[in-house]
Write a protein that holds these residues in place. Structure first.
Motif, PDB file in Angstrom:
ATOM      1  N   THR A   1      -6.139  -0.896  -8.096  1.00 44.59           N
ATOM      2  CA  THR A   1      -5.000  -1.377  -8.342  1.00 44.59           C
ATOM      3  C   THR A   1      -3.818  -0.501  -7.359  1.00 44.59           C
ATOM      4  O   THR A   1      -4.178   0.535  -6.782  1.00 44.59           O
ATOM      5  CB  THR A   1      -4.634  -1.066  -9.838  1.00 44.59           C
ATOM      6  N   ALA A   2      -2.949  -1.095  -7.213  1.00 45.09           N
ATOM      7  CA  ALA A   2      -1.640  -0.592  -6.407  1.00 45.09           C
ATOM      8  C   ALA A   2      -1.192   0.811  -7.324  1.00 45.09           C
ATOM      9  O   ALA A   2      -0.823   1.430  -6.407  1.00 45.09           O
ATOM     10  CB  ALA A   2      -0.519  -1.595  -6.510  1.00 45.09           C
ATOM     11  N   VAL A   3      -1.235   0.644  -8.688  1.00 46.51           N
ATOM     12  CA  VAL A   3      -0.786   1.833  -9.246  1.00 46.51           C
ATOM     13  C   VAL A   3      -1.717   3.102  -9.054  1.00 46.51           C
ATOM     14  O   VAL A   3      -1.392   4.197  -8.778  1.00 46.51           O
ATOM     15  CB  VAL A   3      -0.842   1.458 -10.924  1.00 46.51           C
ATOM     16  N   GLN A   4      -2.990   2.748  -9.178  1.00 47.73           N
ATOM     17  CA  GLN A   4      -3.936   3.649  -8.841  1.00 47.73           C
ATOM     18  C   GLN A   4      -3.742   4.364  -7.273  1.00 47.73           C
ATOM     19  O   GLN A   4      -3.967   5.533  -7.182  1.00 47.73           O
ATOM     20  CB  GLN A   4      -5.520   3.248  -9.093  1.00 47.73           C
ATOM     21  N   GLU A   5      -3.537   3.607  -6.454  1.00 47.59           N
ATOM     22  CA  GLU A   5      -3.420   3.782  -5.024  1.00 47.59           C
ATOM     23  C   GLU A   5      -2.125   4.782  -4.940  1.00 47.59           C
ATOM     24  O   GLU A   5      -2.061   5.642  -4.191  1.00 47.59           O
ATOM     25  CB  GLU A   5      -3.360   2.486  -4.151  1.00 47.59           C
ATOM     26  N   ALA A   6      -0.918   4.354  -5.653  1.00 49.96           N
ATOM     27  CA  ALA A   6       0.099   5.028  -5.730  1.00 49.96           C
ATOM     28  C   ALA A   6      -0.124   6.479  -6.403  1.00 49.96           C
ATOM     29  O   ALA A   6       0.505   7.383  -5.877  1.00 49.96           O
ATOM     30  CB  ALA A   6       1.393   4.304  -6.321  1.00 49.96           C
ATOM     31  N   ILE A   7      -0.920   6.683  -7.224  1.00 45.67           N
ATOM     32  CA  ILE A   7      -1.108   7.871  -7.702  1.00 45.67           C
ATOM     33  C   ILE A   7      -2.115   8.802  -6.688  1.00 45.67           C
ATOM     34  O   ILE A   7      -1.697   9.909  -6.507  1.00 45.67           O
ATOM     35  CB  ILE A   7      -2.052   7.916  -8.899  1.00 45.67           C
ATOM     36  N   LYS A   8      -2.904   8.279  -5.996  1.00 47.76           N
ATOM     37  CA  LYS A   8      -3.743   8.902  -4.896  1.00 47.76           C
ATOM     38  C   LYS A   8      -2.857   9.215  -3.709  1.00 47.76           C
ATOM     39  O   LYS A   8      -3.184  10.382  -3.133  1.00 47.76           O
ATOM     40  CB  LYS A   8      -4.855   7.928  -4.471  1.00 47.76           C
ATOM     41  N   THR A   9      -1.744   8.517  -3.655  1.00 47.24           N
ATOM     42  CA  THR A   9      -0.954   8.775  -2.234  1.00 47.24           C
ATOM     43  C   THR A   9       0.412   9.219  -2.810  1.00 47.24           C
ATOM     44  O   THR A   9       1.502   9.166  -1.942  1.00 47.24           O
ATOM     45  CB  THR A   9      -1.028   7.359  -1.524  1.00 47.24           C
ATOM     46  N   ALA A  10       0.470   9.890  -3.911  1.00 43.52           N
ATOM     47  CA  ALA A  10       1.750  10.278  -4.358  1.00 43.52           C
ATOM     48  C   ALA A  10       2.714  11.286  -3.578  1.00 43.52           C
ATOM     49  O   ALA A  10       3.748  11.431  -3.336  1.00 43.52           O
ATOM     50  CB  ALA A  10       1.751  10.805  -5.722  1.00 43.52           C
ATOM     51  N   LEU A  11       1.603  12.136  -2.661  1.00 42.87           N
ATOM     52  CA  LEU A  11       2.264  13.235  -2.037  1.00 42.87           C
ATOM     53  C   LEU A  11       2.731  12.639  -0.650  1.00 42.87           C
ATOM     54  O   LEU A  11       3.345  13.111   0.244  1.00 42.87           O
ATOM     55  CB  LEU A  11       1.116  14.084  -1.603  1.00 42.87           C
ATOM     56  N   LEU A  12       2.328  11.663  -0.128  1.00 43.57           N
ATOM     57  CA  LEU A  12       2.723  10.888   1.120  1.00 43.57           C
ATOM     58  C   LEU A  12       4.200  10.172   0.942  1.00 43.57           C
ATOM     59  O   LEU A  12       4.873   9.985  -0.108  1.00 43.57           O
ATOM     60  CB  LEU A  12       2.043   9.496   1.418  1.00 43.57           C
ATOM     61  N   PRO A  13       5.118  10.413   2.048  1.00 44.16           N
ATOM     62  CA  PRO A  13       6.222   9.664   2.279  1.00 44.16           C
ATOM     63  C   PRO A  13       6.031   8.154   2.093  1.00 44.16           C
ATOM     64  O   PRO A  13       5.160   7.601   2.153  1.00 44.16           O
ATOM     65  CB  PRO A  13       6.827  10.015   3.768  1.00 44.16           C
TER      66      PRO A  13
END
Length: 494
Positions: A206-218
Protein backbone atom coordinates in the motif's frame (compact mmCIF):
# COMPACT_ATOMS: atom_id res chain seq x y z
CA UNK A 1 -2.17 2.38 14.83
CA UNK A 2 -1.01 5.88 14.00
CA UNK A 3 -0.08 8.78 16.28
CA UNK A 4 -0.69 12.01 14.38
CA UNK A 5 1.39 14.65 16.11
CA UNK A 6 2.02 18.36 15.83
CA UNK A 7 4.38 20.44 17.95
CA UNK A 8 4.84 24.15 18.49
CA UNK A 9 8.34 25.20 19.54
CA UNK A 10 10.43 28.19 20.58
CA UNK A 11 12.31 28.02 17.26
CA UNK A 12 13.54 25.77 14.49
CA UNK A 13 16.60 24.07 16.01
CA UNK A 14 16.07 20.92 18.09
CA UNK A 15 19.55 21.27 19.59
CA UNK A 16 18.69 24.54 21.33
CA UNK A 17 14.92 25.17 21.10
CA UNK A 18 12.16 23.52 23.14
CA UNK A 19 8.57 22.40 22.69
CA UNK A 20 5.83 24.79 23.83
CA UNK A 21 2.75 22.76 22.82
CA UNK A 22 1.95 19.21 21.75
CA UNK A 23 -1.14 17.58 20.27
CA UNK A 24 -1.56 13.85 19.57
CA UNK A 25 -4.44 12.22 17.69
CA UNK A 26 -4.49 8.40 17.75
CA UNK A 27 -5.92 6.90 14.55
CA UNK A 28 -6.69 3.17 14.32
CA UNK A 29 -6.79 3.09 10.52
CA UNK A 30 -10.50 3.83 10.46
CA UNK A 31 -10.97 6.84 12.70
CA UNK A 32 -9.50 8.94 15.50
CA UNK A 33 -10.02 7.04 18.76
CA UNK A 34 -8.09 9.18 21.25
CA UNK A 35 -6.44 12.57 21.53
CA UNK A 36 -4.27 14.58 23.87
CA UNK A 37 -3.09 18.16 23.87
CA UNK A 38 -1.26 20.41 26.28
CA UNK A 39 0.85 23.51 26.48
CA UNK A 40 4.37 22.92 27.80
CA UNK A 41 6.65 25.18 29.79
CA UNK A 42 9.86 25.30 27.70
CA UNK A 43 11.92 26.67 30.59
CA UNK A 44 13.03 29.66 28.52
CA UNK A 45 11.47 32.81 27.03
CA UNK A 46 9.45 32.43 23.85
CA UNK A 47 10.78 34.79 21.15
CA UNK A 48 8.41 37.59 20.15
CA UNK A 49 8.19 36.53 16.51
CA UNK A 50 7.25 32.99 17.58
CA UNK A 51 4.50 34.37 19.81
CA UNK A 52 3.30 36.45 16.86
CA UNK A 53 3.13 33.29 14.71
CA UNK A 54 1.57 30.85 17.20
CA UNK A 55 -0.19 33.11 19.69
CA UNK A 56 1.62 31.29 22.52
CA UNK A 57 3.37 33.62 24.95
CA UNK A 58 5.30 33.31 28.20
CA UNK A 59 2.24 33.98 30.37
CA UNK A 60 0.33 31.09 28.77
CA UNK A 61 3.05 28.50 29.51
CA UNK A 62 4.20 29.76 32.91
CA UNK A 63 2.05 27.26 34.84
CA UNK A 64 2.04 24.57 32.12
CA UNK A 65 3.77 21.22 32.76
CA UNK A 66 7.36 20.73 31.68
CA UNK A 67 8.17 18.06 29.14
CA UNK A 68 9.45 15.54 31.69
CA UNK A 69 6.08 15.70 33.45
CA UNK A 70 4.19 14.50 30.34
CA UNK A 71 6.92 12.27 28.86
CA UNK A 72 5.45 9.04 30.25
CA UNK A 73 2.02 9.93 28.87
CA UNK A 74 3.52 10.49 25.42
CA UNK A 75 5.46 7.21 25.49
CA UNK A 76 2.44 5.18 26.58
CA UNK A 77 0.07 6.87 24.16
CA UNK A 78 2.33 6.44 21.11
CA UNK A 79 3.62 2.93 21.99
CA UNK A 80 3.20 0.66 18.96
CA UNK A 81 2.10 3.58 16.77
CA UNK A 82 3.57 5.04 13.61
CA UNK A 83 4.63 8.65 14.24
CA UNK A 84 2.73 10.72 11.63
CA UNK A 85 3.27 14.42 10.94
CA UNK A 86 3.33 16.96 8.15
CA UNK A 87 7.11 17.30 7.56
CA UNK A 88 7.64 14.49 10.03
CA UNK A 89 11.41 14.91 10.41
CA UNK A 90 10.91 18.28 12.10
CA UNK A 91 8.47 17.09 14.77
CA UNK A 92 10.21 13.73 15.22
CA UNK A 93 13.64 15.37 15.66
CA UNK A 94 12.28 17.66 18.39
CA UNK A 95 10.60 14.74 20.15
CA UNK A 96 13.74 12.59 20.05
CA UNK A 97 15.84 15.48 21.40
CA UNK A 98 13.48 16.14 24.32
CA UNK A 99 13.56 12.47 25.29
CA UNK A 100 17.33 12.25 24.76
CA UNK A 101 17.75 15.05 27.31
CA UNK A 102 15.94 12.77 29.76
CA UNK A 103 18.25 9.86 28.92
CA UNK A 104 15.58 7.97 26.96
CA UNK A 105 15.84 6.76 23.34
CA UNK A 106 12.46 7.56 21.78
CA UNK A 107 12.14 5.53 18.58
CA UNK A 108 9.10 5.10 16.34
CA UNK A 109 8.46 4.31 12.70
CA UNK A 110 7.60 7.55 10.92
CA UNK A 111 5.29 8.63 8.11
CA UNK A 112 5.27 12.03 6.41
CA UNK A 113 1.92 13.30 5.12
CA UNK A 114 3.75 15.69 2.78
CA UNK A 115 5.34 12.74 1.00
CA UNK A 116 2.14 10.68 1.05
CA UNK A 117 0.13 13.63 -0.32
CA UNK A 118 2.56 14.12 -3.19
CA UNK A 119 2.14 10.45 -4.05
CA UNK A 120 -1.65 10.21 -3.76
CA UNK A 121 -2.76 13.75 -4.65
CA UNK A 122 -0.33 14.76 -7.40
CA UNK A 123 -0.35 18.09 -9.18
CA UNK A 124 -1.08 20.35 -6.21
CA UNK A 125 0.45 23.85 -6.44
CA UNK A 126 1.71 23.55 -2.84
CA UNK A 127 1.98 20.82 -0.22
CA UNK A 128 2.32 23.09 2.81
CA UNK A 129 -0.36 22.16 5.32
CA UNK A 130 -2.28 25.42 5.03
CA UNK A 131 -2.42 25.61 1.24
CA UNK A 132 -3.01 21.89 0.75
CA UNK A 133 -5.94 21.90 3.17
CA UNK A 134 -7.38 24.95 1.44
CA UNK A 135 -7.05 23.39 -2.02
CA UNK A 136 -8.68 20.06 -1.13
CA UNK A 137 -11.35 21.38 1.21
CA UNK A 138 -10.08 20.46 4.67
CA UNK A 139 -11.00 22.92 7.45
CA UNK A 140 -7.98 24.25 9.30
CA UNK A 141 -8.82 26.17 12.44
CA UNK A 142 -6.26 27.60 14.88
CA UNK A 143 -3.41 27.55 12.37
CA UNK A 144 0.03 27.25 13.99
CA UNK A 145 -1.47 25.82 17.16
CA UNK A 146 -0.71 22.18 17.85
CA UNK A 147 -4.31 20.98 18.18
CA UNK A 148 -5.50 22.85 15.09
CA UNK A 149 -2.68 21.65 12.88
CA UNK A 150 -2.79 18.08 14.25
CA UNK A 151 -6.56 17.86 13.72
CA UNK A 152 -6.19 19.05 10.11
CA UNK A 153 -3.35 16.57 9.57
CA UNK A 154 -5.56 13.81 11.01
CA UNK A 155 -8.34 14.67 8.54
CA UNK A 156 -5.80 14.75 5.72
CA UNK A 157 -4.36 11.41 6.81
CA UNK A 158 -7.83 9.87 7.00
CA UNK A 159 -8.55 11.09 3.48
CA UNK A 160 -5.25 9.70 2.20
CA UNK A 161 -6.08 6.32 3.76
CA UNK A 162 -9.42 6.32 1.96
CA UNK A 163 -7.69 7.16 -1.32
CA UNK A 164 -5.44 4.12 -0.95
CA UNK A 165 -8.43 1.92 -0.06
CA UNK A 166 -10.42 3.20 -3.03
CA UNK A 167 -7.54 2.85 -5.50
CA UNK A 168 -6.72 -0.67 -4.30
CA UNK A 169 -10.34 -1.85 -4.54
CA UNK A 170 -10.93 -0.20 -7.89
CA UNK A 171 -7.70 -1.14 -9.65
CA UNK A 172 -8.83 -4.75 -10.01
CA UNK A 173 -9.65 -6.69 -13.23
CA UNK A 174 -12.71 -5.17 -14.87
CA UNK A 175 -12.26 -1.73 -13.28
CA UNK A 176 -10.95 0.95 -15.64
CA UNK A 177 -8.39 3.63 -14.71
CA UNK A 178 -11.07 6.22 -15.42
CA UNK A 179 -13.30 4.71 -12.74
CA UNK A 180 -10.37 4.76 -10.33
CA UNK A 181 -9.67 8.42 -11.08
CA UNK A 182 -13.27 9.38 -10.48
CA UNK A 183 -13.35 7.65 -7.12
CA UNK A 184 -10.06 9.15 -6.00
CA UNK A 185 -11.12 12.62 -7.08
CA UNK A 186 -14.40 12.25 -5.17
CA UNK A 187 -12.40 11.61 -2.00
CA UNK A 188 -9.78 14.29 -2.64
CA UNK A 189 -11.17 17.17 -4.71
CA UNK A 190 -8.58 19.67 -5.86
CA UNK A 191 -8.00 22.49 -8.27
CA UNK A 192 -5.93 20.21 -10.48
CA UNK A 193 -6.92 16.73 -11.64
CA UNK A 194 -4.75 13.99 -10.16
CA UNK A 195 -3.31 11.46 -12.54
CA UNK A 196 -5.04 8.12 -13.02
CA UNK A 197 -3.74 5.46 -10.69
CA UNK A 198 -1.40 2.91 -12.17
CA UNK A 199 -2.44 -0.72 -12.20
CA UNK A 200 -0.72 -2.36 -9.20
CA UNK A 201 0.74 -5.84 -9.16
CA UNK A 202 -0.96 -8.49 -6.97
CA UNK A 203 1.90 -8.14 -4.47
CA UNK A 204 1.68 -4.36 -4.41
CA UNK A 205 2.36 -2.79 -1.01
CA UNK A 206 0.00 0.00 0.00
CA UNK A 207 0.99 3.63 -0.43
CA UNK A 208 0.93 4.04 3.34
CA UNK A 209 3.31 1.13 3.87
CA UNK A 210 5.58 2.56 1.19
CA UNK A 211 5.46 5.98 2.84
CA UNK A 212 6.56 4.45 6.14
CA UNK A 213 9.43 2.62 4.43
CA UNK A 214 10.55 5.79 2.65
CA UNK A 215 9.88 8.31 5.42
CA UNK A 216 13.53 9.35 5.51
CA UNK A 217 13.57 10.36 1.85
CA UNK A 218 12.85 13.90 0.64
CA UNK A 219 9.21 14.16 -0.51
CA UNK A 220 10.14 14.42 -4.22
CA UNK A 221 12.73 11.62 -4.26
CA UNK A 222 11.41 8.15 -5.06
CA UNK A 223 12.82 4.85 -3.78
CA UNK A 224 13.53 3.99 -7.43
CA UNK A 225 15.76 7.04 -7.76
CA UNK A 226 17.73 6.05 -4.64
CA UNK A 227 17.99 2.44 -5.84
CA UNK A 228 19.49 3.68 -9.11
CA UNK A 229 22.36 5.49 -7.36
CA UNK A 230 25.77 3.94 -8.12
CA UNK A 231 27.90 2.42 -5.38
CA UNK A 232 31.00 3.96 -6.92
CA UNK A 233 33.21 7.03 -6.48
CA UNK A 234 32.08 10.30 -7.95
CA UNK A 235 30.38 13.67 -7.54
CA UNK A 236 26.62 14.01 -7.00
CA UNK A 237 24.22 16.92 -7.42
CA UNK A 238 20.98 17.81 -5.62
CA UNK A 239 18.45 19.91 -7.56
CA UNK A 240 15.37 21.85 -6.45
CA UNK A 241 12.02 21.89 -8.28
CA UNK A 242 13.23 24.70 -10.55
CA UNK A 243 16.12 22.52 -11.76
CA UNK A 244 18.77 24.56 -9.91
CA UNK A 245 21.74 22.79 -8.34
CA UNK A 246 21.48 23.43 -4.59
CA UNK A 247 24.22 21.09 -3.34
CA UNK A 248 27.29 19.31 -4.72
CA UNK A 249 28.95 16.47 -2.84
CA UNK A 250 31.44 13.69 -3.40
CA UNK A 251 31.99 10.18 -2.10
CA UNK A 252 33.78 6.93 -2.79
CA UNK A 253 30.29 5.36 -2.65
CA UNK A 254 27.58 7.73 -3.88
CA UNK A 255 24.69 5.46 -2.84
CA UNK A 256 25.88 5.08 0.77
CA UNK A 257 26.72 8.78 1.15
CA UNK A 258 23.31 9.94 -0.06
CA UNK A 259 21.61 7.42 2.21
CA UNK A 260 23.54 9.02 5.08
CA UNK A 261 22.27 12.46 4.00
CA UNK A 262 18.69 11.27 4.30
CA UNK A 263 19.08 9.22 7.49
CA UNK A 264 20.23 11.96 9.86
CA UNK A 265 17.99 13.67 12.41
CA UNK A 266 17.78 17.29 11.33
CA UNK A 267 19.08 19.85 13.77
CA UNK A 268 17.49 22.99 12.33
CA UNK A 269 14.62 24.22 10.21
CA UNK A 270 17.11 25.21 7.50
CA UNK A 271 18.46 21.68 7.25
CA UNK A 272 14.89 20.37 7.01
CA UNK A 273 14.11 22.90 4.28
CA UNK A 274 17.24 21.73 2.46
CA UNK A 275 16.12 18.11 2.54
CA UNK A 276 12.55 18.90 1.51
CA UNK A 277 13.73 21.02 -1.42
CA UNK A 278 15.66 18.15 -3.06
CA UNK A 279 13.69 17.18 -6.16
CA UNK A 280 16.25 15.35 -8.26
CA UNK A 281 19.70 13.77 -8.05
CA UNK A 282 22.32 13.29 -10.74
CA UNK A 283 25.91 12.15 -10.55
CA UNK A 284 29.23 12.07 -12.38
CA UNK A 285 31.41 9.01 -11.85
CA UNK A 286 35.13 9.60 -11.36
CA UNK A 287 36.53 6.20 -10.39
CA UNK A 288 39.24 7.91 -8.32
CA UNK A 289 38.62 9.41 -4.89
CA UNK A 290 41.20 12.13 -5.59
CA UNK A 291 39.50 13.08 -8.84
CA UNK A 292 36.15 13.22 -7.00
CA UNK A 293 37.65 15.63 -4.45
CA UNK A 294 39.15 17.85 -7.15
CA UNK A 295 36.07 17.82 -9.37
CA UNK A 296 33.76 18.60 -6.44
CA UNK A 297 35.91 21.60 -5.53
CA UNK A 298 35.80 22.92 -9.09
CA UNK A 299 32.04 22.35 -9.44
CA UNK A 300 31.27 24.17 -6.19
CA UNK A 301 33.26 27.18 -7.37
CA UNK A 302 31.58 27.06 -10.78
CA UNK A 303 27.97 26.51 -9.67
CA UNK A 304 28.03 28.21 -6.24
CA UNK A 305 25.24 25.97 -4.83
CA UNK A 306 23.16 27.50 -2.07
CA UNK A 307 23.89 24.83 0.53
CA UNK A 308 27.63 24.52 -0.14
CA UNK A 309 28.64 28.10 0.64
CA UNK A 310 29.03 27.77 4.40
CA UNK A 311 30.60 24.35 4.07
CA UNK A 312 33.56 25.52 2.00
CA UNK A 313 34.97 27.49 4.96
CA UNK A 314 35.25 24.36 7.09
CA UNK A 315 36.89 21.94 4.63
CA UNK A 316 40.32 22.65 6.15
CA UNK A 317 39.56 24.11 9.59
CA UNK A 318 43.14 24.04 10.97
CA UNK A 319 46.53 25.11 9.69
CA UNK A 320 50.12 26.24 10.24
CA UNK A 321 50.68 29.99 10.68
CA UNK A 322 53.71 32.30 10.81
CA UNK A 323 54.55 35.38 12.86
CA UNK A 324 57.68 37.30 13.81
CA UNK A 325 58.28 37.87 17.51
CA UNK A 326 59.76 40.95 19.21
CA UNK A 327 63.27 39.48 18.97
CA UNK A 328 63.08 38.94 15.21
CA UNK A 329 62.59 35.17 15.26
CA UNK A 330 60.18 33.63 12.73
CA UNK A 331 57.73 31.52 14.71
CA UNK A 332 55.59 28.78 13.23
CA UNK A 333 52.51 27.74 15.17
CA UNK A 334 49.38 25.69 14.60
CA UNK A 335 45.76 26.56 15.32
CA UNK A 336 42.18 26.73 14.13
CA UNK A 337 41.68 28.75 10.96
CA UNK A 338 38.70 30.57 12.52
CA UNK A 339 40.85 31.72 15.44
CA UNK A 340 43.33 33.40 13.11
CA UNK A 341 40.97 34.98 10.61
CA UNK A 342 43.31 37.97 10.24
CA UNK A 343 46.04 35.79 8.68
CA UNK A 344 46.04 33.01 6.11
CA UNK A 345 47.58 29.64 7.00
CA UNK A 346 50.80 28.66 5.24
CA UNK A 347 49.20 25.26 4.87
CA UNK A 348 45.69 24.16 5.82
CA UNK A 349 45.02 20.78 7.41
CA UNK A 350 42.03 18.65 8.33
CA UNK A 351 42.10 19.25 12.10
CA UNK A 352 44.32 20.54 14.91
CA UNK A 353 45.63 17.08 15.74
CA UNK A 354 46.96 16.72 12.20
CA UNK A 355 48.34 20.26 12.27
CA UNK A 356 50.22 19.62 15.50
CA UNK A 357 51.68 16.36 14.15
CA UNK A 358 52.70 18.07 10.92
CA UNK A 359 54.51 20.81 12.83
CA UNK A 360 56.30 18.32 15.08
CA UNK A 361 57.57 16.58 11.94
CA UNK A 362 58.94 19.83 10.48
CA UNK A 363 60.57 20.80 13.78
CA UNK A 364 62.41 17.48 13.84
CA UNK A 365 63.36 17.54 10.16
CA UNK A 366 64.69 21.12 10.07
CA UNK A 367 66.07 21.44 13.58
CA UNK A 368 63.61 24.08 14.70
CA UNK A 369 62.90 25.05 18.28
CA UNK A 370 59.86 23.43 19.93
CA UNK A 371 59.35 26.47 22.16
CA UNK A 372 59.39 28.93 19.24
CA UNK A 373 56.86 26.69 17.46
CA UNK A 374 54.53 26.70 20.50
CA UNK A 375 55.01 22.96 20.99
CA UNK A 376 56.80 23.23 24.35
CA UNK A 377 55.44 25.62 26.93
CA UNK A 378 58.22 26.90 29.20
CA UNK A 379 59.80 30.09 30.48
CA UNK A 380 63.29 28.75 29.89
CA UNK A 381 64.87 26.55 27.24
CA UNK A 382 62.98 23.88 25.34
CA UNK A 383 63.48 20.18 25.94
CA UNK A 384 65.40 19.72 22.65
CA UNK A 385 68.02 22.26 23.79
CA UNK A 386 68.61 20.21 26.90
CA UNK A 387 69.36 17.12 24.78
CA UNK A 388 71.39 19.13 22.22
CA UNK A 389 68.86 18.98 19.36
CA UNK A 390 68.05 22.71 19.50
CA UNK A 391 70.75 25.32 18.88
CA UNK A 392 69.44 27.69 21.54
CA UNK A 393 67.07 30.04 19.74
CA UNK A 394 64.68 29.54 22.65
CA UNK A 395 67.15 31.28 24.99
CA UNK A 396 68.62 33.71 22.46
CA UNK A 397 71.87 31.79 21.85
CA UNK A 398 71.26 31.22 18.15
CA UNK A 399 70.98 34.47 16.13
CA UNK A 400 67.61 35.09 14.47
CA UNK A 401 69.24 35.28 11.03
CA UNK A 402 70.57 31.71 11.25
CA UNK A 403 67.43 30.24 12.82
CA UNK A 404 65.13 31.98 10.32
CA UNK A 405 66.94 30.36 7.37
CA UNK A 406 65.83 26.95 8.58
CA UNK A 407 62.30 28.21 9.17
CA UNK A 408 62.20 29.40 5.55
CA UNK A 409 63.48 26.03 4.35
CA UNK A 410 60.71 24.35 6.33
CA UNK A 411 58.12 26.66 4.77
CA UNK A 412 59.39 25.83 1.28
CA UNK A 413 58.82 22.15 2.07
CA UNK A 414 55.13 22.85 2.64
CA UNK A 415 54.64 22.70 -1.11
CA UNK A 416 54.59 19.37 -2.92
CA UNK A 417 57.52 17.11 -2.11
CA UNK A 418 58.17 16.77 -5.84
CA UNK A 419 57.66 19.61 -8.32
CA UNK A 420 56.29 17.58 -11.23
CA UNK A 421 54.37 14.32 -10.86
CA UNK A 422 51.33 12.36 -11.97
CA UNK A 423 48.96 10.53 -9.62
CA UNK A 424 47.67 7.44 -11.42
CA UNK A 425 44.57 5.90 -9.87
CA UNK A 426 41.43 3.92 -10.47
CA UNK A 427 39.37 4.73 -13.56
CA UNK A 428 35.64 4.58 -14.18
CA UNK A 429 35.99 1.15 -15.79
CA UNK A 430 38.26 -1.84 -15.33
CA UNK A 431 40.24 -0.98 -18.49
CA UNK A 432 40.80 2.67 -17.55
CA UNK A 433 43.07 4.70 -15.27
CA UNK A 434 42.64 8.20 -13.87
CA UNK A 435 45.49 10.70 -13.92
CA UNK A 436 46.02 13.91 -11.94
CA UNK A 437 48.86 16.08 -13.24
CA UNK A 438 51.05 18.56 -11.33
CA UNK A 439 53.89 20.36 -13.13
CA UNK A 440 56.41 22.61 -11.38
CA UNK A 441 54.18 22.70 -8.32
CA UNK A 442 51.09 23.77 -10.31
CA UNK A 443 47.99 21.62 -10.67
CA UNK A 444 47.08 21.31 -14.36
CA UNK A 445 44.01 19.07 -14.27
CA UNK A 446 42.87 15.46 -14.50
CA UNK A 447 41.79 12.98 -17.14
CA UNK A 448 41.58 9.32 -18.10
CA UNK A 449 43.76 6.98 -20.13
CA UNK A 450 43.58 3.41 -21.35
CA UNK A 451 44.66 0.83 -18.80
CA UNK A 452 47.64 -0.11 -20.95
CA UNK A 453 48.78 3.50 -21.38
CA UNK A 454 52.40 4.22 -20.51
CA UNK A 455 54.44 7.40 -20.87
CA UNK A 456 57.99 8.48 -20.23
CA UNK A 457 57.51 12.23 -20.66
CA UNK A 458 55.20 14.50 -18.72
CA UNK A 459 54.04 15.93 -22.05
CA UNK A 460 52.41 12.61 -22.90
CA UNK A 461 50.10 13.01 -19.90
CA UNK A 462 49.26 16.61 -20.79
CA UNK A 463 47.46 15.45 -23.92
CA UNK A 464 45.20 13.19 -21.85
CA UNK A 465 43.91 15.65 -19.26
CA UNK A 466 41.19 18.27 -19.12
CA UNK A 467 42.63 21.53 -17.80
CA UNK A 468 41.31 22.89 -14.52
CA UNK A 469 42.19 25.96 -12.49
CA UNK A 470 44.96 25.75 -9.92
CA UNK A 471 44.08 27.32 -6.57
CA UNK A 472 44.73 27.04 -2.87
CA UNK A 473 41.92 24.54 -2.30
CA UNK A 474 43.07 22.00 -4.88
CA UNK A 475 46.67 22.32 -3.72
CA UNK A 476 45.52 21.44 -0.20
CA UNK A 477 43.36 18.57 -1.48
CA UNK A 478 46.26 16.96 -3.33
CA UNK A 479 48.72 17.44 -0.45
CA UNK A 480 46.36 16.03 2.11
CA UNK A 481 45.39 13.10 -0.12
CA UNK A 482 49.02 12.13 -0.73
CA UNK A 483 49.74 12.21 3.02
CA UNK A 484 46.98 9.66 3.74
CA UNK A 485 47.10 5.93 2.89
CA UNK A 486 46.04 5.32 -0.71
CA UNK A 487 46.58 2.79 -3.50
CA UNK A 488 47.37 5.26 -6.28
CA UNK A 489 50.71 5.27 -8.07
CA UNK A 490 52.74 8.51 -8.05
CA UNK A 491 55.01 8.91 -11.08
CA UNK A 492 57.71 11.56 -10.48
CA UNK A 493 59.39 13.65 -13.18
CA UNK A 494 62.75 15.25 -12.44
Amino acid sequence: MYAIIDLETTGGQPTQDRITEIAIFIHDGEQVIDQYETLLNPGRPIPFFISQLTGINDDMVRDAPKFHEVARKIVEMTEGCVFVAHNVRFDYSFMKKEFADLGYNYSRKTLCTVRLSRSLIPGQPSYSLGKLCQNIGIPLNNRHRAAGDAEATAILFDRLLKITQQSESLTQPGISPADTLAAVDAVAPSGRQPKAAKQPSPKRVTAVQEAIKTALLPPNITPEKVASLPQEAGVYYFYNEEGEVIYVGKSINIYKRIQQHFAVDYKSRKSLEFKNSISDITWHLTGSELVALLYESDEIKRLKPLYNRAQRRSVFPAGIFLRTDENGYLRLYYGRADDHAESHPLIALGNQFKAKGFLFHKVSKFGLCQKLCDLYKTQGSCFDYQVHRCKGACVGLEPPEEYNKRVEEAIESFTFEHGSFVVIGKGRREDEKSIVLVENGRYLGFGYVDGEFSARRIGDFKDAITRYNDNKDVQQIIRQYLRTPHKDKVKIFR
